[in-house]
Design a protein around this motif. Structure first.
Motif, PDB file in Angstrom:
ATOM      1  N   ARG A 184     -42.041  42.398 139.759  1.00 31.65           N
ATOM      2  CA  ARG A 184     -40.592  42.206 139.699  1.00 31.65           C
ATOM      3  C   ARG A 184     -40.121  41.338 140.861  1.00 31.65           C
ATOM      4  O   ARG A 184     -39.263  40.449 140.683  1.00 31.65           O
ATOM      5  N   TYR A 185     -40.680  41.581 142.047  1.00 30.60           N
ATOM      6  CA  TYR A 185     -40.288  40.803 143.215  1.00 30.60           C
ATOM      7  C   TYR A 185     -40.734  39.353 143.087  1.00 30.60           C
ATOM      8  O   TYR A 185     -39.979  38.428 143.394  1.00 30.60           O
ATOM      9  N   GLN A 196     -48.095  30.848 140.845  1.00 32.89           N
ATOM     10  CA  GLN A 196     -47.551  30.522 139.527  1.00 32.89           C
ATOM     11  C   GLN A 196     -48.217  31.376 138.445  1.00 32.89           C
ATOM     12  O   GLN A 196     -47.560  31.819 137.506  1.00 32.89           O
ATOM     13  N   ASN A 197     -49.522  31.590 138.601  1.00 34.80           N
ATOM     14  CA  ASN A 197     -50.227  32.439 137.634  1.00 34.80           C
ATOM     15  C   ASN A 197     -49.642  33.864 137.625  1.00 34.80           C
ATOM     16  O   ASN A 197     -49.446  34.459 136.559  1.00 34.80           O
ATOM     17  N   LEU A 198     -49.399  34.367 138.820  1.00 30.46           N
ATOM     18  CA  LEU A 198     -48.847  35.717 138.906  1.00 30.46           C
ATOM     19  C   LEU A 198     -47.408  35.771 138.378  1.00 30.46           C
ATOM     20  O   LEU A 198     -47.001  36.764 137.755  1.00 30.46           O
ATOM     21  N   VAL A 199     -46.644  34.713 138.621  1.00 31.70           N
ATOM     22  CA  VAL A 199     -45.269  34.661 138.097  1.00 31.70           C
ATOM     23  C   VAL A 199     -45.284  34.652 136.571  1.00 31.70           C
ATOM     24  O   VAL A 199     -44.461  35.298 135.917  1.00 31.70           O
ATOM     25  N   GLU A 200     -46.233  33.922 135.972  1.00 30.94           N
ATOM     26  CA  GLU A 200     -46.333  33.889 134.511  1.00 30.94           C
ATOM     27  C   GLU A 200     -46.697  35.263 133.954  1.00 30.94           C
ATOM     28  O   GLU A 200     -46.186  35.673 132.904  1.00 30.94           O
ATOM     29  N   VAL A 201     -47.599  35.959 134.678  1.00 33.68           N
ATOM     30  CA  VAL A 201     -47.923  37.334 134.260  1.00 33.68           C
ATOM     31  C   VAL A 201     -46.670  38.207 134.352  1.00 33.68           C
ATOM     32  O   VAL A 201     -46.379  39.013 133.445  1.00 33.68           O
ATOM     33  N   ALA A 202     -45.923  38.053 135.442  1.00 35.09           N
ATOM     34  CA  ALA A 202     -44.702  38.831 135.625  1.00 35.09           C
ATOM     35  C   ALA A 202     -43.700  38.554 134.514  1.00 35.09           C
ATOM     36  O   ALA A 202     -43.019  39.459 134.017  1.00 35.09           O
ATOM     37  N   GLN A 203     -43.606  37.293 134.089  1.00 32.57           N
ATOM     38  CA  GLN A 203     -42.672  36.935 133.018  1.00 32.57           C
ATOM     39  C   GLN A 203     -43.070  37.590 131.696  1.00 32.57           C
ATOM     40  O   GLN A 203     -42.222  38.064 130.932  1.00 32.57           O
ATOM     41  N   ILE A 220     -44.730  40.378 131.385  1.00 34.64           N
ATOM     42  CA  ILE A 220     -44.404  41.806 131.514  1.00 34.64           C
ATOM     43  C   ILE A 220     -42.917  42.030 131.273  1.00 34.64           C
ATOM     44  O   ILE A 220     -42.516  42.960 130.554  1.00 34.64           O
ATOM     45  N   ALA A 221     -42.088  41.156 131.862  1.00 32.35           N
ATOM     46  CA  ALA A 221     -40.638  41.296 131.692  1.00 32.35           C
ATOM     47  C   ALA A 221     -40.243  41.118 130.231  1.00 32.35           C
ATOM     48  O   ALA A 221     -39.389  41.843 129.714  1.00 32.35           O
ATOM     49  N   ASP A 222     -40.863  40.142 129.560  1.00 33.01           N
ATOM     50  CA  ASP A 222     -40.545  39.895 128.143  1.00 33.01           C
ATOM     51  C   ASP A 222     -40.933  41.103 127.282  1.00 33.01           C
ATOM     52  O   ASP A 222     -40.181  41.508 126.381  1.00 33.01           O
TER      53      ASP A 222
END
Length: 304
Positions: free
Chosen positions: A8-9, A63-70, A72-74
């Protein structure tokens, strides 16, 4: 290692591009965001964001981790939508009608539990003596002692109704024969099939008491008046009354749930009906007059 909340962060920092913007999105202090980013980067052993004049931009691994986070959020948003849709399916108003007996002594006893199970539901409970054919436009679900003949209505039998003689607690039991001869039911105005449109003659003699209400008949009997011939669902639950005769079949001997065909697939109606069907099964002994505690309670009297 990175836990679920860390994503989330990372996603908030990537979206906001600044730590103040991320703290606003997350609803936490700026210092909390700074400490959390330092902790995450320390756990993976590398920087996850570049700090530039234009704000924070993810590194390749970041960026890879941000894409994973996205993702999860979706998925979380999709799951929340499914849950909200499921809750909405069982929300809305259900308008229900029943006789003066069925409304308070059956429906009113079970509707609060149904609403507690599905808080999105709202109920209107009406007492009505009119047939569902005449009130179909006003009620979603009606409880009636006959199968509907209207082709636009569905009917489902939910209970059998039996009647018995009830009187003041302590009164002597009545003989089974002749109960309906001394305590008669007189129909009014062509609606003699309806429970709350019966003129009930209480007791015998030159000047019997009469009323067009089964509730009034029960109240008179409980107050020391002559015994009354009542549906068991009423007599068994009226305080101060004792059953004085064997429960008998009567021409008003069925209870049907009636609803419009265009509402047959409405989730709120199907859910409410399913719960009331289960409640009717729970109350079967009361409908049939085989509950324990009456002055006359034969053990072998339960209907098949």
């Amino acid at each position: 290692m990175i836990d679920w909340d860390d994503y989330r962060y990372l996603l908030a920092i990537a979206r906001g591009r600044t730590l103040p913007a991320a703290s606003k999105e997350l609803g936490v202090a700026l210092s909390t965001v700074m400490r959390r980013l330092e902790k995450i980067e320390a756990s993976v052993g590398m920087a996850l964001f570049h700090k530039t004049p234009h704000g924070y931009t993810p590194t390749p691994i970041g960026q890879n981790l941000v894409e994973v986070a996205q993702r999860i959020a979706d998925q979380a948003a999709q799951a929340e939508t499914h849950l909200r849709d499921a809750a909405d399916r069982f929300s809305g108003l259900v308008r229900i009608s029943g006789s003066e007996v069925i409304a308070p002594f059956f429906l009113a006893r079970h509707l609060p539990a149904i609403r507690n199970e599905q808080p999105g539901l709202a109920f209107e409970l009406h007492v009505s003596h009119l047939s569902p054919s005449k009130t179909a436009a006003h009620f979603d679900l009606s409880f009636w002692p006959k199968c509907p003949s209207n082709q636009n209505l569905f009917g489902r039998k939910i209970a059998r109704l039996r009647w018995a003689c009830y009187g003041l607690i302590g009164a002597a039991p009545s003989p089974d024969q002749g109960v309906q001869e001394t305590i008669g039911l007189l129909g009014r105005d062509g609606v003699g099939e309806m429970m709350n449109q019966q003129e009930v003659t209480l007791g015998a003699g030159a000047h019997p008491m009469e009323t067009n209400s089964l509730l009034a008949a029960a109240a008179l009997a409980a107050a020391g008046g002559p015994p009354a011939f009542l549906p068991c669902i009423l007599g068994e639950r009226w305080g101060g009354l004792s059953r004085l005769s064997r429960p008998v079949d009567h021409h008003i001997g069925e209870l049907w749930a009636v609803y419009r065909k265009d509402l047959a697939r409405a989730p709120r109606l199907r859910f409410t009906l399913s719960r009331l069907l289960a409640a009717a099964k729970e109350d079967e002994a009361v409908f049939l007059g085989v509950t324990v505690g009456s002055a006359y309670t034969p053990c072998s009297d339960r209907l098949r």
